[in-house]
Design a protein around this motif. Sequence first.
Motif, short mmCIF file in Angstrom:
data_model
loop_
_atom_site.label_atom_id
_atom_site.label_comp_id
_atom_site.label_asym_id
_atom_site.label_seq_id
_atom_site.Cartn_x
_atom_site.Cartn_y
_atom_site.Cartn_z
N GLU A 41 53.29 31.16 47.65
CA GLU A 41 54.20 31.29 46.52
C GLU A 41 53.76 32.45 45.64
N ARG A 42 54.69 33.00 44.88
CA ARG A 42 54.40 34.20 44.08
C ARG A 42 53.32 33.89 43.04
N LYS A 43 52.36 34.80 42.92
CA LYS A 43 51.26 34.61 41.98
C LYS A 43 51.06 35.86 41.14
N ASN A 44 50.59 35.63 39.94
CA ASN A 44 50.24 36.72 39.04
C ASN A 44 48.75 36.97 39.13
N ILE A 45 48.37 38.21 39.34
CA ILE A 45 46.97 38.53 39.56
C ILE A 45 46.56 39.72 38.70
N LEU A 46 45.35 39.66 38.17
CA LEU A 46 44.77 40.76 37.42
C LEU A 46 43.64 41.36 38.23
N ILE A 47 43.57 42.68 38.29
CA ILE A 47 42.47 43.37 38.97
C ILE A 47 41.82 44.32 37.96
N THR A 48 40.55 44.08 37.66
CA THR A 48 39.84 44.95 36.73
C THR A 48 39.18 46.09 37.50
N ALA A 49 38.95 47.21 36.80
CA ALA A 49 38.36 48.41 37.43
C ALA A 49 39.15 48.78 38.69
N ALA A 50 40.45 48.84 38.55
CA ALA A 50 41.34 48.97 39.72
C ALA A 50 41.34 50.35 40.35
N SER A 51 40.73 51.33 39.73
CA SER A 51 40.66 52.66 40.34
C SER A 51 39.32 52.89 41.02
N GLY A 52 38.44 51.89 41.00
CA GLY A 52 37.12 52.01 41.60
C GLY A 52 37.13 51.76 43.10
N GLY A 53 35.93 51.75 43.69
CA GLY A 53 35.80 51.61 45.13
C GLY A 53 36.42 50.35 45.67
N TRP A 61 53.41 39.43 29.34
CA TRP A 61 52.94 38.13 28.85
C TRP A 61 52.77 37.09 29.95
N LYS A 62 52.51 37.55 31.14
CA LYS A 62 52.27 36.61 32.24
C LYS A 62 50.84 36.08 32.17
N LYS A 63 50.68 34.82 32.53
CA LYS A 63 49.35 34.24 32.67
C LYS A 63 48.88 34.47 34.11
N TYR A 64 47.61 34.79 34.26
CA TYR A 64 47.10 35.13 35.58
C TYR A 64 46.67 33.88 36.35
N ASP A 65 47.15 33.79 37.59
CA ASP A 65 46.68 32.73 38.48
C ASP A 65 45.29 33.04 39.01
N PRO A 105 33.38 39.23 28.78
CA PRO A 105 33.00 37.81 28.63
C PRO A 105 34.09 36.86 29.10
N TRP A 106 33.68 35.65 29.47
CA TRP A 106 34.60 34.61 29.90
C TRP A 106 35.64 34.33 28.82
N ALA A 107 35.24 34.43 27.57
CA ALA A 107 36.16 34.14 26.46
C ALA A 107 37.35 35.09 26.44
N THR A 108 37.21 36.28 27.00
CA THR A 108 38.32 37.22 27.06
C THR A 108 39.30 36.82 28.16
N PHE A 109 38.77 36.34 29.26
CA PHE A 109 39.63 35.93 30.38
C PHE A 109 40.39 34.64 30.08
N LYS A 110 39.70 33.67 29.50
CA LYS A 110 40.21 32.30 29.39
C LYS A 110 41.63 32.18 28.84
N PRO A 111 41.95 32.80 27.70
CA PRO A 111 43.31 32.62 27.16
C PRO A 111 44.40 33.30 27.99
N ASN A 112 44.00 34.17 28.92
CA ASN A 112 44.97 34.89 29.74
C ASN A 112 45.23 34.22 31.08
#
Length: 250
Positions: A76-88, A140-144, A154-161
Motif C-alpha cells: 500500500e502507498r506509504k510516505n517516506i522521508l530520506i535524510t541526506a538524500a544527495s549522499g552516497g 503535511w504528510k506524516k511519515y510511515d 535527535p529522536w524528538a525531531t522525528f517523533k512528531p513527524n
Amino acid sequence: MAAKLMKAVQYFGYGGGAAALKIGGALAEYVVAKENLTVARPPEILEIDGAGLPLAALTAHVALTHANIHLDRSSERKNILITAASGGVGHYAVQLAKLGNTHVTATCGARNLDLVKDLGADEVLDYKTLEGASLKSPSWKKYDSVVHCATGIPWATFKPNLSETGKVIDLTPGPFTFMTFAMQKLMLSKQQLVPVILSPKTENFEYVVNLAKERKLKTIVDSTYSLSEVSDAWTRIISGHATGKIIIEV
C-alpha cells in the motif's frame, strides 16, 4: 560510507561497515574475496558506475526492506522521508523508494535540490532552513518510515513527524539509538527508532546489480581519485559535502 574500489574485471564484491569488522577491508589494487561476496558485473554497467553499488546501494535496499517498502509496488502507498538524500546511500535510496508505491520527501543541501528532485523525490527540503531542520513534509504528510542517512538529528525531531506506527531506520546507529530502541520495545511503543547493521545477502547484491543493468538505478559520481590520492579522497568524504559516490580508480 567509504570510497568504493572496483577493479576492471568481470566481478565486483562488497565489504565494509559491519562486514569489514568480520572480513577486513582496505583500499588496494588486488583483494581476495569470498565467492558469496561477489557478483558478476554485466557489460551494461561501466566500472565507474558499478563501483558505487557496494555497499551504498545495498545499504539503501536493506533499509527499504526494513521499512516494508515493496519495490514491485505491491504494498500500500506509504510516505517516506530520506535524510541526506544527495549522499552516497541517500541518492540510491530515493531511486529505489520510487520503484515502490511511495511518496518521497527528501532532505539535502540547497545546491542539490534539483538533483534529488530529478532522482524522483516528490518533495525536497533544504536541511539548513528552518523548514528543513524541522523535517516537516511541505504537504503535511506524516511519515510511515524514515531512511535516516544523516547524523545529529535527535529522536524528538522525528517523533512528531511520524505516523502512529512510524519507524526511523537509522543507518548510522550509535549507543543512543540502541538504548532508545530497547526502551521502546520494553514500553511497547508503536513508533520506533530502528538501528540497522548491514548484513546483506548475495541476492540483495544481485537485485541492485540487475536494476542498474536495466537502467532503473544509476550512480551519481561526485569525483574520482587515483590510488595515490586516497588521502585527498578521504578528506572529501570527511567534509560531508560529497554528492553521490567518491570513486578510487586503479
